[in-house]
Design an enzyme around this catalytic site. Structure first.
Site, PDB file in Angstrom:
ATOM      1  CB  CYS A  50      -0.948   0.004   1.197  1.00 30.44           C
ATOM      2  SG  CYS A  50      -0.113   0.302   2.766  1.00 30.44           S
ATOM      3  CB  CYS A 119      12.745 -10.664  11.830  1.00 30.35           C
ATOM      4  SG  CYS A 119      13.471 -11.865  10.738  1.00 30.35           S
TER       5      CYS A 119
END
Ligand code: FE
Length: 130
Positions: A50, A119
């Site tokens: 997005c 991560c």
């Protein structure tokens, strides 16, 4: 409730198969395979789904884990965290707060001062270089 609501068909049309697998199906790219694992150019990491601003290159560090690692999000409200008990582990999943896309996981073994290691899959990110 995320701000962006799209059908899985729309997401499939917009994303590459690898981006779709990770962002919409909570997949994980192979370690040491991603585009940004060893990237340290200054810039802003945006959501590949997005475009929302997720991480700043200043918080990126080499964790050695095989995926891009950040010690903090660009803003607390940029990401959502959810408990993930899949694969026989209890982990904290990290999602884009704007579109609900799966980004990766956060672990409490990061560097000071936050002590957090975000991560994150390279395929979930788009680096906008400065
Ligand atoms: Fe997003």
């Amino acid at each position: 409730m995320t701000k962006i609501q799209k059908s899985e068909q729309e997401w499939r049309a917009e994303l590459t198969p690898e981006q779709y697998r990770i962002l919409r199906e909570k997949g994980t790219e192979a370690p040491f395979s991603g585009e940004y694992d060893f990237t340290f150019e200054p810039g802003t990491y945006r959501c590949a789904g997005c475009g929302a601003e997720l991480f700043d290159s200043q918080t990126k560090y080499d964790s050695g884990c095989g995926w891009p690692a950040f010690s903090a999000p660009a803003a607390e409200e940029a990401i959502d965290a959810e408990t993930d008990v899949s694969h026989g582990m209890v982990r904290t999943e990290v999602l884009c707060a704007n579109c609900g896309g799966h980004l990766g996981h956060v672990f409490p073994d990061g560097p000071a001062p936050t002590g957090q290691r975000y991560c994150i899959n390279s395929a979930a990110l788009k680096l906008e270089e400065e």
